[in-house]
Write a protein that holds these residues in place. Sequence first.
Motif: not given
Length: 634
Positions: A566-573
Motif C-alpha cells: 500500500v505504501i509503495a503504490v501510494y508513493k508511486l502515485i
Amino acid sequence: MRKYGWNTVRDLIFRNPSVVTQEPPVNEGDENTERGNWSSKREYILSTIGYAVGLGNIWRFPYLAYKNGGGAFLIPYFVMLVVTGIPLFFLESSLGQFCSQGPINTWRAVPILQGVGIAMVMVTLIVSIYYNVILAYSLYYMFASFQSPLPWSSCVSTYSNCSNTPSVSCNVSGVLVANWTQENITCPLSDVITASVQSPSEHYWDRVALQRSSGLSETGPVVWHLALCLLLSSIIVAAALARGIKSSGKVVYFTATFPYVVIITLLIRGVTLEGARDGIEFYIGSQSNLTKLTEAQIWKDAATQTFYSLSIGWGGVMTLASYNNFHNNVFKDAFVVTLTNAGTSVIAGFAIFSILGHMAHIYNMPVGEVVKEGFGLAFIAYPDALSKLPVSPLWSVLFFFMLLTVGLDSQFAGIEVILTCLSDACPKMFKNKHALLTVTTCAGLYLLGLPCVTQAGIYWVTLIDQFVASWVLLVLVLLEIIGISYIYGGNRFIKDIEMMLGKKSFTFWLWWRACWFFISPCIIAVILVWSLMTFTPPLYGTVPFPGWGLALGWCMVGFILLWIPVIAVYKLIRTEGSPWKRLKLLCSPSKKWHPYLDVHRGERYSEERCCRMKNLDNKLDEDINVNVISSSWL
C-alpha cells in the motif's frame, strides 16, 4: 554555543532575549538536544540487553536444547548466531544510530520500502498487547506466592480430575504396571504412559489463575484479578517511560541486572538438589545426541531461536540505537549484546533443568515427562518444582519477580518504538508532551488487552503469538536486508558506517558483505519457505481454534503485511515522472536521508553537495540512479 550552533543561539537571543534567563532544556547535555541521547553508554547496553533477553530465553531455549539433542544443539545455535544473529543485529543498530530515527523514518534510505517500517511498528504494537498480559500473569503469581504453602502445591478437594501424585504406568509386555519404579523395572521412555489427570499446578493455572473456558468461542467474563494485574503492569510501564529514555535508562540498572542475580541463585540452589544431575544431563550433558546434527530440523530451530531471541525485525533495535551518540562504537556493542543474550539462554537452561530434575526425582518420573515449553514451563512445570523446595514461597517470589523484570525490559523497548515513531512523525505536536503521550499509549494498550484477560484470554494470547510473532517477522527482515544490501547499496551502507566508526580495511568488511549479501538472506528465505510449508493451525494444548479464529489470525497477518504494497503504490502515485523514473527515484535515498545533525553530515551529505546534485542534467541524474542500484555488490 557548541551545543546549539551560533545561528541557533543568535536567533534565540535576538528574537527572545528573555531566553538567557530561562532554565536550560532537559536535553542540554546531550549531543542531540532535540531528540535526546542516552545519559551514558551503560544505559544503552543494559536497555538493549534487557530488550534482547526476553521470556523466550527462559522458557523456550532450554526446551529446544533438550528436544534437539542437548549439547549438540549448541553447535548449530552458535553457528547461526555468527552467520545471521550478529550481522543482522549490527545492521539494524547501525541504521538506527546513523540517522537517529525510528524504524519508519529509517526507510528514507529506501522510500519504496517504508511500509516495512510501518509493518514493524504494527507487529510491535500488537505483540505489546499480549506481552502486557504475560506481565499480568507474572504479577498475579508473584502476589500468590506470598502464601505458605503455595496455593498450587495441592489440589482443591472439590475438583475430581486433579491428583497430587501423577499417575504414571509402564507398558511392560502389554501390561500396565503402576509401580514400575519400586519394582526396579527399567521402562523405556516410549513405554511410559501418564494418566490424563491434572497436577495441582496445572489445575491452579487453568481453574484459578485463568479460569479458562472451553475454547475461543466461549469468551466468558473478564477475570478481574488478572485485569487488575494488567492495570498495574501498565502503570509500571507508563511510570518507567514517563520521561522517555531518561527515565527508562535509570530503571534498567535494576530490571536488566536483577534477573541474573535470580538465575545464578536458582542455579546454585538447583545443583545442590537430589536429582539435579539427571535434569542437567537431559538438558546438555552426557545424554547429548550428536547424531541430531544430521537432521535439518535442529538447524531450523537454531536459526529461528537465534533470530527471535535477538528481537530482530521488531524495530526495537533501531529505536534504542537511534538515541546513541553518532560516533558510538555500535560494532562492539553488537557483539556485547548478542553474546550476552546467548550466554543468558545457556545459563538459564541449567537453572531450569536442575530443578526440573529434582521434581522428576520426587515423582519417580523420567525428566522428559516433566519438561514443558512456553506457558507450560513458566506457569505449570517450574512452579510445581519450586513448591517441592524448602522455603518454597521465597523461591517462587524470586522466580516470578525475575519473569516480571525480564518482561518489563522487553515491554519498555516495545512501547518506546511506538512513542519514538509518533514523536519523529510529529515532533512539534508532541514536544514536551512525552509523559502525556506515554500515558495515553499505555492506557490504549490496557484497553486492547482486556479481551486477553477474559476466560478465553489465553486463546487470544496464543492466537496472536502464533500468527503475529512468527514467520511474519521473517518476511520483514528479508525485505529489510534486501532493501539495504541490494537497493540502497551495500557499499554505500558501509561508507555510512565508516562515517560513525572511522575508515576500515577492505578485508574487515569481507565477512559482513558475505553475510548481508548472501548468507543471511539465503538462510532467512529457506526458513521462511520451510515455515510456510510446515505451517499447521495453532492449538492451545489439545484445544483447536474455530475457523473464524484462524481467519482472524490471517487477517492480523494481512493487516501487517498490507502496509508494504500500500505504501509503495501510494508513493508511486504521488511521485512525478514516468513509471520507470518514479521507481528509480523511490529506490534512491530521499533528500531527508542523512545524519540528524549538520555537524555529522560531512561532504557526503552536505547541503552544498545536495545543491550540486539538483543542478545536474536529467540524463546524468538517471545514470547515477541506475549506477546506485547496479553497484550494490561493489
